[in-house]
Design a protein around this motif. Structure first.
Motif, PDB file in Angstrom:
ATOM      1  N   ALA A   1       0.731  -1.001   0.012  1.00  0.00           N
ATOM      2  CA  ALA A   1      -0.027   0.091  -0.176  1.00  0.00           C
ATOM      3  C   ALA A   1       0.816   1.394   0.096  1.00  0.00           C
ATOM      4  CB  ALA A   1      -1.009   0.022   1.136  1.00  0.00           C
ATOM      5  N   ALA A   2       1.882   1.313   0.793  1.00  0.00           N
ATOM      6  CA  ALA A   2       2.842   2.392   0.703  1.00  0.00           C
ATOM      7  C   ALA A   2       3.503   2.664  -0.721  1.00  0.00           C
ATOM      8  CB  ALA A   2       4.111   2.216   1.706  1.00  0.00           C
ATOM      9  N   ILE A   3       4.087   1.676  -1.331  1.00  0.00           N
ATOM     10  CA  ILE A   3       4.356   1.645  -2.742  1.00  0.00           C
ATOM     11  C   ILE A   3       3.593   2.135  -3.627  1.00  0.00           C
ATOM     12  CG2 ILE A   3       5.468   0.377  -4.536  1.00  0.00           C
ATOM     13  CD1 ILE A   3       6.875  -1.349  -2.565  1.00  0.00           C
ATOM     14  N   HIS A   4       2.176   1.566  -3.552  1.00  0.00           N
ATOM     15  CA  HIS A   4       0.884   2.069  -4.351  1.00  0.00           C
ATOM     16  C   HIS A   4       0.941   3.635  -4.138  1.00  0.00           C
ATOM     17  CE1 HIS A   4      -0.464  -1.552  -6.253  1.00  0.00           C
ATOM     18  NE2 HIS A   4      -0.574  -2.162  -5.179  1.00  0.00           N
ATOM     19  N   GLY A   5       0.915   3.977  -2.865  1.00  0.00           N
ATOM     20  CA  GLY A   5       0.866   5.540  -2.425  1.00  0.00           C
ATOM     21  C   GLY A   5       1.608   6.436  -3.175  1.00  0.00           C
ATOM     22  N   ILE A   6       3.052   6.145  -3.146  1.00  0.00           N
ATOM     23  CA  ILE A   6       4.085   6.600  -3.719  1.00  0.00           C
ATOM     24  C   ILE A   6       3.906   6.755  -5.316  1.00  0.00           C
ATOM     25  CG2 ILE A   6       5.960   5.212  -3.975  1.00  0.00           C
ATOM     26  CD1 ILE A   6       6.760   8.546  -2.290  1.00  0.00           C
TER      27      ILE A   6
ATOM     28  N   LEU B   1       1.882  13.946 -10.035  1.00  0.00           N
ATOM     29  CA  LEU B   1       3.101  15.015 -10.071  1.00  0.00           C
ATOM     30  C   LEU B   1       3.356  14.966 -11.677  1.00  0.00           C
ATOM     31  CD1 LEU B   1       5.589  14.683  -7.382  1.00  0.00           C
ATOM     32  CD2 LEU B   1       4.402  16.826  -8.293  1.00  0.00           C
ATOM     33  N   PHE B   2       3.403  13.764 -12.468  1.00  0.00           N
ATOM     34  CA  PHE B   2       3.772  13.683 -13.618  1.00  0.00           C
ATOM     35  C   PHE B   2       2.526  14.230 -14.403  1.00  0.00           C
ATOM     36  CE2 PHE B   2       6.467   9.794 -12.933  1.00  0.00           C
ATOM     37  CZ  PHE B   2       7.708  10.481 -12.905  1.00  0.00           C
TER      38      PHE B   2
ATOM     39  N   PHE C   1      13.890  15.745  -9.802  1.00  0.00           N
ATOM     40  CA  PHE C   1      12.439  16.186  -9.669  1.00  0.00           C
ATOM     41  C   PHE C   1      11.543  15.337  -8.706  1.00  0.00           C
ATOM     42  CE2 PHE C   1       8.118  15.364 -11.558  1.00  0.00           C
ATOM     43  CZ  PHE C   1       7.338  16.485 -11.068  1.00  0.00           C
ATOM     44  N   LEU C   2      11.471  13.889  -8.810  1.00  0.00           N
ATOM     45  CA  LEU C   2      10.922  13.193  -7.944  1.00  0.00           C
ATOM     46  C   LEU C   2      11.545  13.389  -6.506  1.00  0.00           C
ATOM     47  CD1 LEU C   2       9.698  10.209  -9.879  1.00  0.00           C
ATOM     48  CD2 LEU C   2       8.107  11.991  -9.266  1.00  0.00           C
ATOM     49  N   ILE C   3      12.687  13.246  -6.400  1.00  0.00           N
ATOM     50  CA  ILE C   3      13.598  13.115  -5.131  1.00  0.00           C
ATOM     51  C   ILE C   3      13.067  14.453  -4.451  1.00  0.00           C
ATOM     52  CG2 ILE C   3      16.067  13.417  -4.279  1.00  0.00           C
ATOM     53  CD1 ILE C   3      16.665  11.568  -6.613  1.00  0.00           C
ATOM     54  N   SER C   4      13.093  15.746  -5.106  1.00  0.00           N
ATOM     55  CA  SER C   4      13.049  17.078  -4.282  1.00  0.00           C
ATOM     56  C   SER C   4      11.508  16.948  -4.035  1.00  0.00           C
ATOM     57  CB  SER C   4      13.545  18.129  -5.362  1.00  0.00           C
ATOM     58  OG  SER C   4      12.901  18.303  -6.437  1.00  0.00           O
ATOM     59  N   SER C   5      10.591  16.569  -5.064  1.00  0.00           N
ATOM     60  CA  SER C   5       9.032  16.882  -4.706  1.00  0.00           C
ATOM     61  C   SER C   5       8.689  15.621  -3.576  1.00  0.00           C
ATOM     62  CB  SER C   5       8.407  16.356  -5.957  1.00  0.00           C
ATOM     63  OG  SER C   5       8.862  17.463  -7.138  1.00  0.00           O
ATOM     64  N   LEU C   6       9.100  14.409  -3.591  1.00  0.00           N
ATOM     65  CA  LEU C   6       8.585  13.332  -2.783  1.00  0.00           C
ATOM     66  C   LEU C   6       9.285  12.579  -1.870  1.00  0.00           C
ATOM     67  CD1 LEU C   6       6.694  11.353  -5.635  1.00  0.00           C
ATOM     68  CD2 LEU C   6       5.569  13.122  -4.293  1.00  0.00           C
ATOM     69  N   GLY C   7      10.855  12.880  -1.942  1.00  0.00           N
ATOM     70  CA  GLY C   7      11.618  12.227  -1.066  1.00  0.00           C
ATOM     71  C   GLY C   7      12.447  12.755  -0.373  1.00  0.00           C
ATOM     72  N   LYS C   8      11.769  13.928   0.555  1.00  0.00           N
ATOM     73  CA  LYS C   8      12.542  14.520   1.334  1.00  0.00           C
ATOM     74  C   LYS C   8      13.171  13.918   2.632  1.00  0.00           C
ATOM     75  CE  LYS C   8      11.163  19.020   0.010  1.00  0.00           C
ATOM     76  NZ  LYS C   8      11.060  18.631  -1.079  1.00  0.00           N
TER      77      LYS C   8
ATOM     78  N   GLU D   1      12.800   7.279   4.640  1.00  0.00           N
ATOM     79  CA  GLU D   1      11.712   6.431   4.332  1.00  0.00           C
ATOM     80  C   GLU D   1      11.033   6.811   2.977  1.00  0.00           C
ATOM     81  OE1 GLU D   1       9.858   9.228   7.063  1.00  0.00           O
ATOM     82  OE2 GLU D   1      11.423   8.191   7.178  1.00  0.00           O
ATOM     83  N   ARG D   2      10.909   7.957   2.574  1.00  0.00           N
ATOM     84  CA  ARG D   2      10.360   8.169   1.319  1.00  0.00           C
ATOM     85  C   ARG D   2      11.389   7.890   0.177  1.00  0.00           C
ATOM     86  NH1 ARG D   2       5.204   9.866   0.645  1.00  0.00           N
ATOM     87  NH2 ARG D   2       5.677  11.647  -0.601  1.00  0.00           N
ATOM     88  N   LEU D   3      12.610   8.337   0.670  1.00  0.00           N
ATOM     89  CA  LEU D   3      13.467   7.628  -0.392  1.00  0.00           C
ATOM     90  C   LEU D   3      13.610   6.314  -0.910  1.00  0.00           C
ATOM     91  CD1 LEU D   3      16.463  10.128   0.223  1.00  0.00           C
ATOM     92  CD2 LEU D   3      15.282  10.403  -1.766  1.00  0.00           C
ATOM     93  N   THR D   4      13.457   5.599   0.338  1.00  0.00           N
ATOM     94  CA  THR D   4      13.485   4.090   0.225  1.00  0.00           C
ATOM     95  C   THR D   4      12.197   3.562  -0.653  1.00  0.00           C
ATOM     96  OG1 THR D   4      14.413   3.945   2.456  1.00  0.00           O
ATOM     97  CG2 THR D   4      13.210   1.861   1.796  1.00  0.00           C
ATOM     98  N   LEU D   5      10.997   4.204  -0.494  1.00  0.00           N
ATOM     99  CA  LEU D   5       9.724   3.762  -1.086  1.00  0.00           C
ATOM    100  C   LEU D   5      10.194   4.347  -2.529  1.00  0.00           C
ATOM    101  CD1 LEU D   5       6.874   4.993   1.235  1.00  0.00           C
ATOM    102  CD2 LEU D   5       7.539   2.655   0.238  1.00  0.00           C
ATOM    103  N   LEU D   6      10.732   5.244  -3.048  1.00  0.00           N
ATOM    104  CA  LEU D   6      10.837   5.787  -4.353  1.00  0.00           C
ATOM    105  C   LEU D   6      11.438   4.766  -4.856  1.00  0.00           C
ATOM    106  CD1 LEU D   6      11.309   9.515  -3.969  1.00  0.00           C
ATOM    107  CD2 LEU D   6       9.435   8.449  -5.382  1.00  0.00           C
ATOM    108  N   GLN D   7      12.606   4.111  -4.393  1.00  0.00           N
ATOM    109  CA  GLN D   7      13.487   3.478  -4.827  1.00  0.00           C
ATOM    110  C   GLN D   7      12.877   2.101  -5.061  1.00  0.00           C
ATOM    111  OE1 GLN D   7      17.175   2.511  -2.754  1.00  0.00           O
ATOM    112  NE2 GLN D   7      18.124   1.478  -4.436  1.00  0.00           N
ATOM    113  N   LYS D   8      12.026   1.503  -3.899  1.00  0.00           N
ATOM    114  CA  LYS D   8      11.470   0.220  -4.059  1.00  0.00           C
ATOM    115  C   LYS D   8      10.376   0.105  -5.139  1.00  0.00           C
ATOM    116  CE  LYS D   8      11.761  -1.634   0.491  1.00  0.00           C
ATOM    117  NZ  LYS D   8      10.886  -1.800   1.711  1.00  0.00           N
TER     118      LYS D   8
END
Length: 169
Positions: free
Chosen positions: A12-17, A24-25, A66-73, A76-83
């Motif tokens: 669910a967390a991955i679906h959310g990100i 954003l896109f 772009f995504l890192i600065s918008s969603l990965g501050k 744990e958010r960076l980890t989700l973006l990578q997963k």
């Protein structure tokens, strides 16, 4: 009492990100200045704004973060973006970079309408590869996905048949 399924929570967390990234896109595609090149490409291909909205098309700007600065501050958010396959670790081992840059973005949805991955079509003919897809993740298995299945299900059920093709004319 209901038992919490940790796998379900993780997915669910991955679906959310992924959904946040899709929004954003899409916002960038319809932004007056930023998405012009992608909108021009869609227009040239005969794809209307209405169709682009229906399929939740988007635009990944030419940015390494772009995504890192918008969603990965946060970590744990960076980890989700990578997963989710949206960012990759830098080769020097310090930080990450966005996987999709300067591309028309096509969200891939599962049968429940959840974003599970993306396809990206290059806009600059000098860039490679022409098409870039999300890697396999905990929520995305290419061998088990059919693009646009959710929207086609009503007709498939009505006619009790489906024709599946690969590629384009």
């Amino acid at each position: 009492p209901q038992n919490e399924d940790p796998e379900s929570q993780k997915k669910a967390a991955i679906h959310g990100i992924l959904d946040e990234a899709a929004k954003l896109f899409s916002a960038h595609l319809f932004d007056a200045g930023r998405g012009k090149m992608a909108r021009d490409y869609l227009k040239k291909r005969g794809i209307t704004g209405e169709t682009a909205r229906k399929f939740r098309l988007g635009f990944a700007p030419f940015s390494w973060d772009f995504l890192i600065s918008s969603l990965g501050k946060k970590t744990e958010r960076l980890t989700l973006l990578q997963k989710a396959g949206l960012i990759k670790p830098r080769q020097n081992g310090e930080g990450y970079y966005d996987a999709f840059r300067n591309r028309l973005i096509i969200p891939i949805l599962d049968g429940n309408g959840k974003v599970v991955g993306f396809g990206g079509r290059v806009l600059d003919p000098n860039d490679e590869p022409k098409y870039l897809n999300s890697p396999e993740t905990e929520v995305f298995n290419k061998r088990k996905m059919l693009f646009n299945l959710r929207n086609a299900l009503t007709e498939i059920r009505k006619k009790n048949e489906a024709v599946i093709v690969e590629g384009s004319l």
